[in-house]
Scaffold this active site. Structure first.
Site, PDB file in Angstrom:
ATOM      1  CE1 TYR A 144      -3.515   2.756   1.029  1.00 17.91           C
ATOM      2  CE2 TYR A 144      -1.629   3.619   2.245  1.00 17.91           C
ATOM      3  CZ  TYR A 144      -2.886   3.790   1.700  1.00 17.91           C
ATOM      4  OH  TYR A 144      -3.514   5.000   1.829  1.00 17.91           O
TER       5      TYR A 144
ATOM      6  CD  GLU B 176      -6.058   4.974  -0.481  1.00 17.46           C
ATOM      7  OE1 GLU B 176      -5.594   5.408   0.588  1.00 17.46           O
ATOM      8  OE2 GLU B 176      -6.990   4.157  -0.521  1.00 17.46           O
TER       9      GLU B 176
END
Lengths: 384, 289, 384, 289
Positions: C101, C189
């Site tokens: 991530y 993101e």
């Protein structure tokens, strides 16, 4: 690195700054062609990197072809403060009613860029700074933020720029700061920024110096550096090639050392002991033999030099490498051109002393003795 | 006693795996410096002559309790290395790297003002507390322990002056090469202030050079706030105005300040004897002690 | 503004980030064509702005045309958490061995952007943050400096990313920060960043939200906003058109007010007095009559609404303008669709009361009374 | 007494020649606020209803000794206006502008940390010391002078609560609308701290809303560092998680903090009575006095 006016103008134009139409020319015919392209009247401006070109006759305003030919013929090829003029910028003349100064530089005392604006443009800004410092408004910029729009306005309004052109001048300053920042400039200035009778704002000159330490990240400017080197002095060109910090001076005692402070001190001592330094030459830290040899080659190339003092205090520079380099350089001569005095101290100085060919050089143990001996030799040689 | 570094200083070397970094780390260790870690991105987990290397300075600081760093990182990456060092709570960062772009340093300087860290350099030889530790590239053998502090903008000139002192049996508490760049961390005043507070420093030698106004400001500081006597030296008396001599700093602007005359008279006004030659500086120190 | 995945991927690709080859498709045939272009296996991904698309059946991995047709047929036109799927992204499948991530968002408590990296990618990052916060490395960035290269490295190494791909992941983070900064993003993101068996780093997903207040300086993103609006709910589209802050809820008491805090308080009071809010609608400060009328139109358009409470405390909003707007809106109906309770206070409230057509609305003097009356009406209407 | 503003506050209005700026300047002057200057680039030398306009804030500050500014500048230029205000030594800057880009505010927030100036806002109604001065757009007539301080993230909610107080005869020392944006200058703690130090403030009303953690942090501050009693209110109890309601701040992330429950229980733990309705807040204040 100092850009030529024509180069800086190109950078300015690319950034959207208002610059007059112009063309570079290297012959009388090219000047005439350029002038016709740009449209009379034009200014013919010598492209050499010295201050006060105008006063020295390097800039002329002409109204027609005849005048252009005459001026071009005179300026091209002239010697301007020791530099040969081989190119001129032919630029549309600006009909101005007012001249301002606008610039950005690094204030080393504050560790910050400072933007400056003055309504006393068109003259030597250093004189303005000394005589009427209040005539220059200064705004320091925090380099982490960059210049805020309000700072450009503040500089302009505080300088007393007339309100109808103030925002345009602020916009010039904003762009200049941006260029200063983007191009790793050390100084950027326009003197004068002209205000025309139509209340247009025009950058009539362009000075732009680049931080040599940052050139590695500006391929475009490196190219300009190569292209612009034409009017450099031979010895300085050689120093650039070798990568030395070198300054030619007017005396006859040649000086080579490591580290700017120590070399300057050596110059000072030459003066202190009655001699005259011929140059400043710093071989830097950790020099190998070949670099040492190059330094000797440089100094011998200067025909004013009557003796050489070689002063090394080794830290990262090793005495044995220095000795090797001196031997290498001197052994290549049938006869040593000028007497050389060597003083080695610090890292591997003893090893160096063992290697050094003392038939070719005079060795002294202290800096003071070495300088005195070199000055003595220079006097003797000069009397020959 | 000493300033900034001593026996207890725990050093992380940034760029320890590079040529210079490796060589001078060895030199520092040989001198007795407590080098506890290296920091090189991507080289974490390796070691250099038994010194553990970490990927980041913060890991090195956490794992090895380093409190000082020495930066041997190429100019293009030196500012980032300084930012990284300043992001931890190190007491001292010494940047040896020469040729750091000026604008990079202006940004580092701003960041420095937000921290309590002392930055020495860049473009400096570092500093040494003789017999205890050296952080940088100074030749350890010319120094000797004693009661004179030294601060200088120039590396080799420092050696010259120290040599003169040592040969007369005058040792040093700490010698600091602050570097000759236009924008540096600790300046003359910063170092003088530390020496003034050090009870074991009985006199200080200050070697300046032309350019900038640091020496003038230092003279004012000495006159107003120092009891410890200071001996001075200024390089560049014969430098012609407007010529740049080596250091970016060593340029004379031609206006009132920045010239050798201006600096010398400022120092003399503050009661500082200024020697004409390095030997004369040593003479003056002898007189002051 | 929230970009669709395909839009964010385009922005990423333009910035040089490694994204898989992909094509947008709106029909089964287009999907097949796109899949052939991209090369099987491909992922077919519904382009709707909800979380957890995969779990809800909006993403399918297919190996050949038959599977692609089947999946496209199923996904195109499906209802995904209330949104209609009319476009899918056909994207080259990535053969990954690891999922990370990487993201940047504004930490409002610190007033600074924060960069985050975790080796627990590919799953809901909020759960990771709650269950194993130490599995996410966080680095705060000083917005005046921007992200330093060392900070990207620190985030990556601290997260424990494997050393052989660490610099590539750091480079992804650096670019994401740059995009966050350049595009006035609020959150950006990639979950997951995939590490392939060849140790390549690929941005397999792309989330990018833009600060609506900064859209004025991003013409490119404004275009994307217009183009991407297809799957929006009718009432929300209307609210956008009118420029209202509007949220549709599940109750039957419609609410209109000025100022987010006061409107929320009105919602809370509806709940407190036993009712259920049908919506949040803030008409903002200084609303004119027409804006007030539009607000009523919006709330009446919601068929769940059984009554409306109009609560205005005037500061820059003037009571007389509000009253005019209410009259205007209600007088256009032959029969008022639902009972409306009005409470006016503050600037020009008295003038407003004089103007207000009290035949059409119920007036209450306090907020508490107004809400109670509206809840009562809603109950009565609901029982009808 | 009061906090931040009073009779002596000398105000410069940035953007005084714009529609909003002009209108609210008139309102402020009518309320008795000492508006001494305006600042609008290019409009220097003009005046607005007799108030002199300068091209820069610094000129306004120098010429008119302003010590506070109110910013009525469109969102695209608001951050620059705040930077300009922070570059002078004003005590107080009040930014009314709604819709300032978040990243612009993050930069302003950094700059703010380098100054001693109080920034209120942006996206706020301003503040008022009843009977003395108002800086901003609050409707002056609903306020009355007294001994209760008020701090709120929401404009109209503030009016609602103040109205309840005033109607019971409870006046205010100062009411501050800190604004509901994600990044603001003075936060709850900043305002509460000032009220705590103000001898004339006998109780404080704090109106919070969902989103962020400011209320939780304020609760901790109240519990640990305040003697002055506080009454609380939290808007957004019924807001569904993940939905954005008007203010950029009013968004519930769904995790532990930021919800109305979290804020209410934090305040209650700090001994702060939290009203269910604005009227209940006024009841609570009555009890505290």
């Amino acid at each position: 690195m100092k850009l030529h006016e024509y180069q800086a103008k190109q950078v300015f134009a690319d950034a959207g700054l208002p610059v007059p139409d112009s063309k570079l020319a290297a012959s009388v015919d090219e000047v005439v062609e350029a002038a016709e392209n740009v449209g009379y009247p034009v200014a013919i401006k010598a492209q050499v990197q010295v201050g006060g070109r105008g006063k020295a006759g390097g800039i002329e305003l002409v109204d027609d072809e005849e005048e252009a030919r005459e001026a071009a013929d005179r300026i091209l090829g002239m010697d301007l403060k020791g530099l040969h003029v081989d190119r001129v910028l032919v630029e549309a003349a600006v009909d101005f009613v007012n001249e301002l100064y606008v610039g950005v530089t690094m204030d080393r005392n504050e560790g910050k860029p400072v933007a400056m604006v003055s309504t006393k443009g068109g003259v030597d800004i250093e004189s303005v700074a000394e005589e009427t410092p209040e005539a220059i408004s200064r705004v320091h910029v925090d380099p982490s933020f960059g210049m805020h729009p309000f700072q450009a306005r503040k500089a302009v309004y505080d300088a007393g720029v007339e309100r109808d052109v103030a925002m345009d001048v602020a916009s010039v300053l904003t762009t200049l700061y941006q260029l200063w920042d983007d191009k790793d400039s050390t100084d950027i200035e326009v003197n004068p920024v002209m205000i025309t009778s139509d209340r247009e704002v025009v950058c009539a000159d362009a000075v732009m110096n680049i931080d040599d330490d940052a050139l590695f990240r500006h391929a475009d400017l490196q190219e300009m550096e190569e292209e612009g080197d034409s009017s450099q002095d031979d010895l300085e060109a050689k120093a650039d090639e070798y990568g030395f910090d070198y300054v030619r001076l007017s005396g006859n005692t040649g000086i080579i050392g490591n580290g700017a402070g120590l070399v300057m001190t050596t110059l000072d001592l030459v003066d202190y002991y009655g001699g005259e330094p011929a140059n400043f030459l710093d071989i830097g830290g950790g020099a190998k033999a070949s670099r040492v040899a190059n330094a000797l080659d440089m100094v011998f190339s200067d025909e004013n030099v009557d003796s050489v003092v070689f002063n090394i205090f080794g830290g990262i520079t090793r005495g044995d490498e220095v000795a090797k380099g001196i031997n290498e350089a001197l052994e290549s001569f049938e006869e040593i051109p000028k007497p050389v005095v060597v003083r080695l101290a610090g890292t591997n100085a003893e090893e160096g002393m063992e290697i050094l060919n003392t038939d070719l050089v005079t060795v002294e143990k202290t800096l003071e003795d070495a300088v005195q001996r070199a000055v003595e030799y220079a006097d003797t040689e000069a009397d020959k | 006693m000493s300033i900034l570094v001593d026996d207890d200083t725990r050093v992380v070397v940034q760029g320890i795996t590079g040529g210079e970094g490796k060589f001078h780390t060895q030199q520092m260790v040989d001198y007795g410096t407590n080098v506890v870690a290296g920091a090189v991105p991507g080289k974490g987990g390796q070691d250099v002559d038994g010194i553990p290397v970490y990927d980041t300075v913060s890991q090195a600081v956490e794992e090895e309790e380093a409190d000082a760093s020495v930066v041997f990182v190429p100019p293009a990456f030196a500012a980032d290395a300084m930012f990284e060092a300043l992001d931890t709570d190190l007491d001292l960062v010494v940047a040896i790297t020469e040729g750091v772009p000026q604008q990079d340093m202006a940004r580092v300087y701003k960041r420095l003002s937000e921290t309590d860290t002392h930055l020495v350099g860049p473009n400096c030889p570092g500093l040494i507390t003789p017999g205890e530790a050296k952080l940088g590239i100074l030749p350890g053998n010319i120094f000797s322990s004693g009661n004179v502090g030294l601060v200088s903008r120039s590396g080799t000139l420092t050696y010259q002056v120290v040599d003169s002192l040592t040969q007369r049996g005058i040792g040093q508490t700490t010698a600091v090469g602050i570097g000759g760049d236009p924008i540096i961390g600790t300046d003359f005043i910063g170092a003088l202030d530390l020496f003034e507070q050090d009870p074991d420093t009985d006199a200080v030698v200050m070697c300046g050079e032309i350019g900038g106004e640091d020496e003038e400001e230092a003279a004012a500081f000495i006159g107003e706030q120092m009891d410890t006597p200071v001996a001075g030296f200024i390089a560049g008396r014969t430098a012609p105005p407007g010529k740049r001599m080596g250091h970016a700093g060593a340029i004379v602007s031609g206006s009132g300040t920045g010239t050798a005359e201006s600096k010398i008279s400022a120092l003399q006004d503050a009661g500082v004897p200024v020697g004409d030659t390095p030997e004369e500086v040593a003479d003056n120190v002898e007189d002051l002690l």
